[in-house]
Design an enzyme around this catalytic site. Structure first.
Site, PDB file in Angstrom:
ATOM      1  N   HIS A  35      -2.456  -3.176  11.737  1.00 54.01           N
ATOM      2  CA  HIS A  35      -1.186  -2.635  11.260  1.00 54.01           C
ATOM      3  C   HIS A  35      -1.244  -2.357   9.750  1.00 54.01           C
ATOM      4  O   HIS A  35      -0.868  -1.274   9.291  1.00 54.01           O
ATOM      5  CB  HIS A  35      -0.071  -3.643  11.581  1.00 54.01           C
ATOM      6  CG  HIS A  35       1.276  -3.268  11.049  1.00 54.01           C
ATOM      7  ND1 HIS A  35       2.160  -2.502  11.757  1.00 54.01           N
ATOM      8  CD2 HIS A  35       1.870  -3.540   9.871  1.00 54.01           C
ATOM      9  CE1 HIS A  35       3.248  -2.324  11.040  1.00 54.01           C
ATOM     10  NE2 HIS A  35       3.100  -2.949   9.874  1.00 54.01           N
ATOM     11  N   GLU A  36      -1.777  -3.320   9.013  1.00 59.13           N
ATOM     12  CA  GLU A  36      -1.860  -3.139   7.560  1.00 59.13           C
ATOM     13  C   GLU A  36      -2.889  -2.061   7.196  1.00 59.13           C
ATOM     14  O   GLU A  36      -2.697  -1.296   6.256  1.00 59.13           O
ATOM     15  CB  GLU A  36      -2.206  -4.464   6.864  1.00 59.13           C
ATOM     16  CG  GLU A  36      -1.240  -5.614   7.152  1.00 59.13           C
ATOM     17  CD  GLU A  36       0.208  -5.295   6.833  1.00 59.13           C
ATOM     18  OE1 GLU A  36       0.474  -4.385   6.037  1.00 59.13           O
ATOM     19  OE2 GLU A  36       1.088  -5.972   7.418  1.00 59.13           O
TER      20      GLU A  36
ATOM     21  N   HIS B 283      -1.319   1.195   7.516  1.00 61.76           N
ATOM     22  CA  HIS B 283      -0.491   1.515   6.344  1.00 61.76           C
ATOM     23  C   HIS B 283      -1.349   2.182   5.269  1.00 61.76           C
ATOM     24  O   HIS B 283      -0.942   3.169   4.662  1.00 61.76           O
ATOM     25  CB  HIS B 283       0.119   0.236   5.757  1.00 61.76           C
ATOM     26  CG  HIS B 283       1.421  -0.158   6.390  1.00 61.76           C
ATOM     27  ND1 HIS B 283       2.423   0.743   6.626  1.00 61.76           N
ATOM     28  CD2 HIS B 283       1.874  -1.350   6.830  1.00 61.76           C
ATOM     29  CE1 HIS B 283       3.443   0.110   7.185  1.00 61.76           C
ATOM     30  NE2 HIS B 283       3.129  -1.166   7.343  1.00 61.76           N
TER      31      HIS B 283
END
Lengths: 280, 156
Positions: free
Chosen positions: A149-150, A153
Site C-alpha cells: 500500500h505504501e 503511494h
C-alpha cells in the site's frame, strides 16, 4: 578658441528624474508581487497534475539530509538492524512486483515506537514502519499488504502530490528570491517529511487497489491482506490510532472492498512472518 | 512568526534607507547647487589644449574624488527594476550626485591653487563592492584634469 566667462547652468532633470522614488517602488513591488502570487496560485491549483512530473531525484535531493539522519538514529540495536533488513527484503520483493518507474528508489525504515502501530510513505521514496505495527500483524501477508500500500503511494507519487502545492510554490519562490537549496530543505523539513502526509480518499483507494494487485502477483492470492485493516478498525477508539486514521479515511468501506476481492477466491494459507520481525 | 520577524526587519531597513537616503540626497543636492554657483568662475572644459589666452599659464593636475554608498531602499528598488528592466532611477540620482560632487571637489582644489580654468577633464567611475555581490555596494567617482594657473605678474 576661447572659453566662456563661466560654466553654464545646466538644467536639472536631464540625467535624473524628480519623481518620488516611492511611486516607482510601489508600482514595481505591487506588480511583481501580483505576478508572483498569480503564478504561485496557478502552481497550487495545478499542483496535483504537475506533481507526478517532478523528477523523482528532485524529491530525493530534498530529503537526502533527512535520510542520513534516520539511518544514524536506527543503527543502535542489533535487533532493529536485522528487522530493518528483513523489512527491506520483503519491501524490495514487493517493489519488484509493483511496476515502479525505473528512477524510483525505495528505502524502508523501522521506527522504534512500540505503542504506535503505524506505517507511512513520505517524500524521496522513504517508507516508515513502526515496531508497534510489527507487533500487530499476524502474518507476512498482512505486513506485505501494508508495505504494498505504501509502495503504491510512492509509485503514484502521492507524497509529492500532497506536498507539491507548497513545494512547488517554495521552489518557485526560492528561484525568484535567489535563496539556496539548503534553506529550501529546511522549509521542506518544516513542512513535515516526518509526519503523516494527508492523502486524499481517492489516493488511498488507488493505493489499495494497486497494493492488492501487487499482493496477488507476489503470493498468488489475497489471503491475510484484510487482517491489518480489520485490526485498525477494531481499535478505532484508541488514541494511538488517530494518526493513521487521519490519513486513512473510510476504513470500513475499504475493508469491504478488499474482502470483496478476497472472498471471490478460495481461502489459501498465509505465509509466516520473518522471525527477525518478531522481536518486538 | 520567524517570517514575520524577517519581514519586519526588511521593512525597517527599507524605511530607514528611504528616510535617511532621501534626506541625505536632498541635503546633498542643495549643497551641490550652492557650490556649483559659487565655483562657476572656475571653468571646466574637456578641450585637450588651452585656448590662446591661457598659453602662458602654469598647468597642474587637479582631481576630486568621492565615494557614495547606496542605501537599502535604492538596492531593493533597483533589484525590483532588475526583474522587469528599464531605467534604474534610484541609481541615476546617486551617480549624478557623485559625478557632480567629484567635479566640485576638483574645482575647489583648482580654486585653492588659484586656477582660472581646468582643461582635459576626465571622469572615471568604479564600484567598490561589499564582499562579492552581497552587502551594500558603493561607487567611487574620480574627476581629474589640468588646471591652468595664471603666472604671477613679472615685477620690475
Amino acid at each position: 578658441m576661447s572659453f566662456a566667462k563661466q560654466n553654464p547652468k545646466i538644467p536639472e532633470g536631464i540625467n535624473t528624474s524628480s519623481e518620488n522614488p516611492l511611486k516607482e517602488f510601489t508600482i514595481l513591488l505591487g506588480g511583481i508581487l501580483f505576478v508572483i502570487c498569480a503564478i504561485a496560485a496557478l502552481l497550487l491549483i495545478f499542483s496535483h497534475q504537475l506533481a507526478p512530473h517532478i523528477p523523482f531525484r528532485y524529491e530525493q535531493a530534498l530529503v537526502n539530509k533527512f535520510s542520513e539522519l534516520t539511518s544514524d538514529n536506527n543503527s543502535t540495536e542489533q535487533t532493529m538492524i536485522d528487522a530493518e533488513l528483513a523489512l527491506q527484503e520483503l519491501g524490495q520483493q514487493l517493489a519488484d512486483k509493483s511496476a515502479l518507474a525505473p528512477d524510483i528508489e525505495l528505502h524502508f525504515h523501522l521506527l522504534d515506537e512500540p505503542d504506535v502501530p503505524n506505517a507511512f510513505a513520505t517524500l524521496g521514496g522513504h517508507i516508515f514502519v513502526t515496531t508497534g505495527l510489527l507487533r500487530e500483524v499476524p502474518s507476512e501477508n498482512a505486513l506485505a499488504m501494508v508495505l504494498a500500500h505504501e509502495i503504491a503511494h510512492i509509485k503514484f507519487r502521492h507524497p509529492a502530490q500532497s506536498i507539491s502545492g507548497g513545494l512547488l510554490v517554495q521552489i518557485f519562490l526560492s528561484i525568484v528570491t535567489g535563496q539556496n537549496a539548503v534553506a529550501l530543505q529546511g522549509t521542506v523539513q518544516q513542512a513535515g517529511i516526518m509526519t503523516v502526509l494527508g492523502f486524499s480518499r481517492k489516493m488511498e483507494t488507488a493505493a489499495d487497489r494497486a497494493a492488492l494487485s501487487t499482493l496477488e502477483q507476489h503470493y498468488g492470492h489475497l489471503a491475510g491482506a484484510e487482517v491489518f485493516f480489520e485490526k485498525i478498525l477494531a481499535k478505532h477508539q484508541q488514541a494511538s490510532w488517530q494518526a493513521i486514521f487521519a490519513s486513512h479515511p473510510d476504513m470500513q468501506k475499504r475493508i469491504e472492498q478488499i474482502k470483496n476481492r478476497t472472498s471471490s477466491r478460495p481461502k489459501l494459507k498465509t505465509s509466516p512472518i520473518d522471525p527477525r520481525l518478531r522481536n518486538f | 512568526m520567524e517570517a514575520l520577524f524577517q519581514i519586519g526587519i526588511f521593512a525597517l531597513l527599507l524605511g530607514l534607507g528611504f528616510i535617511f537616503g532621501r534626506r541625505a540626497e536632498a541635503k546633498h543636492y542643495k549643497s551641490i547647487f550652492a557650490r556649483e554657483d559659487a565655483l562657476r568662475g572656475v571653468i571646466v572644459s574637456t578641450d585637450r589644449f588651452p585656448p590662446v589666452e591661457f598659453m602662458n599659464h602654469h598647468s597642474g593636475l587637479v582631481s576630486g574624488n568621492v565615494v557614495i554608498s547606496v542605501d537599502y531602499f535604492k538596492v531593493v528598488s533597483a533589484g525590483l527594476r532588475g526583474i522587469v528592466g528599464g531605467r534604474i532611477r534610484s541609481y541615476e540620482t546617486l551617480l549624478d550626485r557623485a559625478r557632480r560632487e567629484a567635479l566640485l571637489r576638483m574645482q575647489e582644489q583648482a580654486h585653492a591653487a588659484g586656477a582660472e580654468a581646468i582643461i582635459n577633464t576626465k571622469i572615471e567611475t568604479s564600484r567598490i563592492s561589499g564582499n562579492g555581490n552581497k552587502g551594500i555596494a558603493s561607487v567611487e567617482v574620480l574627476a581629474y584634469g589640468t588646471a591652468l594657473i595664471p603666472q604671477p605678474a613679472k615685477t620690475g
